[in-house]
Design a protein around this motif. Structure first.
Motif, PDB file in Angstrom:
ATOM      1  N   ALA A   1       0.832  -1.202   0.000  1.00 36.95           N
ATOM      2  CA  ALA A   1       0.000   0.000   0.000  1.00 36.95           C
ATOM      3  C   ALA A   1       0.866   1.252   0.000  1.00 36.95           C
ATOM      4  CB  ALA A   1      -0.922  -0.017   1.212  1.00 36.95           C
ATOM      5  N   THR A   2       2.160   1.093   0.312  1.00 35.98           N
ATOM      6  CA  THR A   2       3.049   2.247   0.367  1.00 35.98           C
ATOM      7  C   THR A   2       3.684   2.555  -0.979  1.00 35.98           C
ATOM      8  OG1 THR A   2       4.877   0.840   1.047  1.00 35.98           O
ATOM      9  CG2 THR A   2       3.590   1.876   2.799  1.00 35.98           C
ATOM     10  N   ALA A   3       3.285   1.860  -2.033  1.00 37.72           N
ATOM     11  CA  ALA A   3       3.843   2.122  -3.360  1.00 37.72           C
ATOM     12  C   ALA A   3       3.208   3.396  -3.911  1.00 37.72           C
ATOM     13  CB  ALA A   3       3.603   0.947  -4.290  1.00 37.72           C
ATOM     14  N   VAL A   4       3.553   4.506  -3.296  1.00 38.17           N
ATOM     15  CA  VAL A   4       2.981   5.798  -3.654  1.00 38.17           C
ATOM     16  C   VAL A   4       4.017   6.587  -4.433  1.00 38.17           C
ATOM     17  CG1 VAL A   4       2.050   7.947  -2.718  1.00 38.17           C
ATOM     18  CG2 VAL A   4       1.518   5.780  -1.618  1.00 38.17           C
ATOM     19  N   LEU A   5       3.559   7.283  -5.421  1.00 42.19           N
ATOM     20  CA  LEU A   5       4.442   8.124  -6.218  1.00 42.19           C
ATOM     21  C   LEU A   5       4.470   9.520  -5.609  1.00 42.19           C
ATOM     22  CD1 LEU A   5       6.176   8.467  -8.744  1.00 42.19           C
ATOM     23  CD2 LEU A   5       4.088   9.031  -9.996  1.00 42.19           C
ATOM     24  N   GLU A   6       5.614   9.874  -5.050  1.00 40.14           N
ATOM     25  CA  GLU A   6       5.790  11.210  -4.468  1.00 40.14           C
ATOM     26  C   GLU A   6       6.188  12.173  -5.575  1.00 40.14           C
ATOM     27  OE1 GLU A   6       5.188  12.108  -1.329  1.00 40.14           O
ATOM     28  OE2 GLU A   6       4.627  10.064  -0.808  1.00 40.14           O
ATOM     29  N   LEU A   7       5.407  13.241  -5.714  1.00 40.30           N
ATOM     30  CA  LEU A   7       5.689  14.232  -6.743  1.00 40.30           C
ATOM     31  C   LEU A   7       5.929  15.592  -6.104  1.00 40.30           C
ATOM     32  CD1 LEU A   7       2.962  13.132  -9.302  1.00 40.30           C
ATOM     33  CD2 LEU A   7       5.409  12.663  -9.386  1.00 40.30           C
ATOM     34  N   PRO A   8       6.696  16.447  -6.774  1.00 38.27           N
ATOM     35  CA  PRO A   8       6.976  17.759  -6.206  1.00 38.27           C
ATOM     36  C   PRO A   8       5.705  18.607  -6.093  1.00 38.27           C
ATOM     37  CG  PRO A   8       8.050  17.495  -8.357  1.00 38.27           C
ATOM     38  CD  PRO A   8       7.357  16.221  -8.041  1.00 38.27           C
TER      39      PRO A   8
ATOM     40  N   THR B   1       1.533   0.204 -13.578  1.00 38.30           N
ATOM     41  CA  THR B   1       2.805  -0.467 -13.843  1.00 38.30           C
ATOM     42  C   THR B   1       3.214  -1.339 -12.663  1.00 38.30           C
ATOM     43  OG1 THR B   1       3.496   1.360 -15.271  1.00 38.30           O
ATOM     44  CG2 THR B   1       5.228  -0.098 -14.443  1.00 38.30           C
ATOM     45  N   ILE B   2       3.110  -0.796 -11.454  1.00 36.01           N
ATOM     46  CA  ILE B   2       3.475  -1.550 -10.250  1.00 36.01           C
ATOM     47  C   ILE B   2       2.588  -2.781 -10.110  1.00 36.01           C
ATOM     48  CG2 ILE B   2       3.482  -1.454  -7.719  1.00 36.01           C
ATOM     49  CD1 ILE B   2       5.857  -0.049  -9.054  1.00 36.01           C
ATOM     50  N   GLN B   3       1.297  -2.609 -10.336  1.00 39.10           N
ATOM     51  CA  GLN B   3       0.363  -3.739 -10.236  1.00 39.10           C
ATOM     52  C   GLN B   3       0.714  -4.814 -11.263  1.00 39.10           C
ATOM     53  OE1 GLN B   3      -2.095  -4.008  -7.905  1.00 39.10           O
ATOM     54  NE2 GLN B   3      -2.323  -6.093  -8.630  1.00 39.10           N
ATOM     55  N   GLY B   4       1.043  -4.394 -12.474  1.00 37.03           N
ATOM     56  CA  GLY B   4       1.383  -5.342 -13.533  1.00 37.03           C
ATOM     57  C   GLY B   4       2.671  -6.106 -13.250  1.00 37.03           C
TER      58      GLY B   4
ATOM     59  N   SER C   1      12.737  -8.438  -2.751  1.00 35.20           N
ATOM     60  CA  SER C   1      13.800  -7.423  -2.811  1.00 35.20           C
ATOM     61  C   SER C   1      13.935  -6.854  -4.224  1.00 35.20           C
ATOM     62  CB  SER C   1      15.131  -7.992  -2.324  1.00 35.20           C
ATOM     63  OG  SER C   1      15.549  -9.042  -3.172  1.00 35.20           O
ATOM     64  N   ALA C   2      13.857  -7.705  -5.237  1.00 34.46           N
ATOM     65  CA  ALA C   2      13.928  -7.224  -6.619  1.00 34.46           C
ATOM     66  C   ALA C   2      12.703  -6.376  -6.955  1.00 34.46           C
ATOM     67  CB  ALA C   2      14.037  -8.398  -7.586  1.00 34.46           C
ATOM     68  N   TYR C   3      11.572  -6.776  -6.421  1.00 30.62           N
ATOM     69  CA  TYR C   3      10.329  -6.028  -6.660  1.00 30.62           C
ATOM     70  C   TYR C   3      10.412  -4.637  -6.049  1.00 30.62           C
ATOM     71  CZ  TYR C   3       5.285  -5.116  -6.706  1.00 30.62           C
ATOM     72  OH  TYR C   3       4.052  -4.580  -6.910  1.00 30.62           O
ATOM     73  N   VAL C   4      10.904  -4.534  -4.835  1.00 32.02           N
ATOM     74  CA  VAL C   4      11.038  -3.240  -4.160  1.00 32.02           C
ATOM     75  C   VAL C   4      12.071  -2.373  -4.878  1.00 32.02           C
ATOM     76  CG1 VAL C   4      11.789  -2.127  -2.014  1.00 32.02           C
ATOM     77  CG2 VAL C   4      10.229  -4.079  -1.934  1.00 32.02           C
TER      78      VAL C   4
ATOM     79  N   VAL D   1      13.188   2.321  -8.692  1.00 32.80           N
ATOM     80  CA  VAL D   1      13.640   2.829  -9.989  1.00 32.80           C
ATOM     81  C   VAL D   1      12.465   3.456 -10.743  1.00 32.80           C
ATOM     82  CG1 VAL D   1      14.527   2.135 -12.252  1.00 32.80           C
ATOM     83  CG2 VAL D   1      15.585   1.256 -10.173  1.00 32.80           C
ATOM     84  N   LEU D   2      11.342   2.765 -10.750  1.00 26.47           N
ATOM     85  CA  LEU D   2      10.169   3.286 -11.454  1.00 26.47           C
ATOM     86  C   LEU D   2       9.649   4.569 -10.810  1.00 26.47           C
ATOM     87  CD1 LEU D   2       8.251  -0.003 -12.258  1.00 26.47           C
ATOM     88  CD2 LEU D   2       9.325   1.570 -13.883  1.00 26.47           C
ATOM     89  N   ARG D   3       9.689   4.631  -9.495  1.00 25.30           N
ATOM     90  CA  ARG D   3       9.231   5.837  -8.785  1.00 25.30           C
ATOM     91  C   ARG D   3      10.079   7.038  -9.211  1.00 25.30           C
ATOM     92  NH1 ARG D   3       9.409   3.787  -3.989  1.00 25.30           N
ATOM     93  NH2 ARG D   3       7.269   3.094  -4.016  1.00 25.30           N
ATOM     94  N   THR D   4      11.386   6.836  -9.281  1.00 27.55           N
ATOM     95  CA  THR D   4      12.288   7.909  -9.708  1.00 27.55           C
ATOM     96  C   THR D   4      11.997   8.315 -11.148  1.00 27.55           C
ATOM     97  OG1 THR D   4      14.001   7.096  -8.218  1.00 27.55           O
ATOM     98  CG2 THR D   4      14.719   8.525 -10.020  1.00 27.55           C
ATOM     99  N   ARG D   5      11.786   7.329 -12.005  1.00 29.84           N
ATOM    100  CA  ARG D   5      11.529   7.609 -13.425  1.00 29.84           C
ATOM    101  C   ARG D   5      10.219   8.364 -13.612  1.00 29.84           C
ATOM    102  NH1 ARG D   5      12.816   5.952 -18.760  1.00 29.84           N
ATOM    103  NH2 ARG D   5      11.501   7.314 -19.992  1.00 29.84           N
ATOM    104  N   TYR D   6       9.161   7.914 -12.971  1.00 28.00           N
ATOM    105  CA  TYR D   6       7.867   8.578 -13.121  1.00 28.00           C
ATOM    106  C   TYR D   6       7.893   9.999 -12.551  1.00 28.00           C
ATOM    107  CZ  TYR D   6       5.170   4.748 -15.085  1.00 28.00           C
ATOM    108  OH  TYR D   6       4.676   3.785 -15.929  1.00 28.00           O
ATOM    109  N   ALA D   7       8.578  10.196 -11.440  1.00 25.68           N
ATOM    110  CA  ALA D   7       8.688  11.543 -10.855  1.00 25.68           C
ATOM    111  C   ALA D   7       9.472  12.459 -11.796  1.00 25.68           C
ATOM    112  CB  ALA D   7       9.350  11.476  -9.484  1.00 25.68           C
TER     113      ALA D   7
END
Length: 162
Positions: free
Chosen positions: A35-42, A86-89, A99-102, A107-113
């Protein structure tokens, strides 16, 4: 010698003892997106200082800044939605390798931000360029018609196109 029922029972018992070798091994449970897979944006940006510096009227600054805020909300909503999809998929792909999933989430969080921030900057630059173009067109019109140009009409046209 066994009766037919006895032979049947023995064959069944033998088959059951081999069953674990016949069936495929159970896969580890898929990674569940936390549930913490949240995308933090500026925080949202404002065009107020730039528009004031360009000499826009207060009403124009307010209208364009509101439009920019709405565009940022749409970009944010789209970024969060696509990140969550994307995370769900990916949850099924990692076969329990948490560990690989996290790490992939990070990486994806950084890319999307980064993509969100780039889209906001591009939108900001395009809007400011449109305002500058409207100011130039107004200045040319005022020079052509003896100074009777109407900047507000130019800005309204810009807003209608946006």
């Amino acid at each position: 010698m066994l009766s037919p029922e006895g032979r049947f029972a023995a064959a069944s018992q033998e088959m059951l003892s081999r069953l674990d070798k016949i069936l495929p091994r159970a896969r580890p449970p898929p990674c569940v997106p936390p549930a913490t897979a949240v995308l933090e944006l500026p925080s949202p940006h404002s065009l107020f200082p730039e528009l004031k510096q360009l000499g826009c009227t207060q009403s124009t600054v307010h209208a364009l800044d509101n439009l920019f805020s709405l565009l940022q909300v749409r970009l944010e909503r789209n970024s969060r939605h696509h990140f969550a999809q994307t995370i769900q998929g990916l949850a099924d792909v990692f076969d329990g390798d948490e560990s690989a999933y996290v790490a992939t989430q990070r990486v994806l969080r950084t890319r999307y931000a980064r993509d969100y921030e780039r889209a906001v900057v591009t939108t900001r630059n395009r809007m400011l360029e449109q305002v500058r173009a409207a100011i130039r067109a107004t200045a040319e019109t005022q020079a052509d018609d003896g100074g009777r140009g109407n900047f507000s009409a130019e800005v309204v046209e810009l807003l209608e196109r946006a």
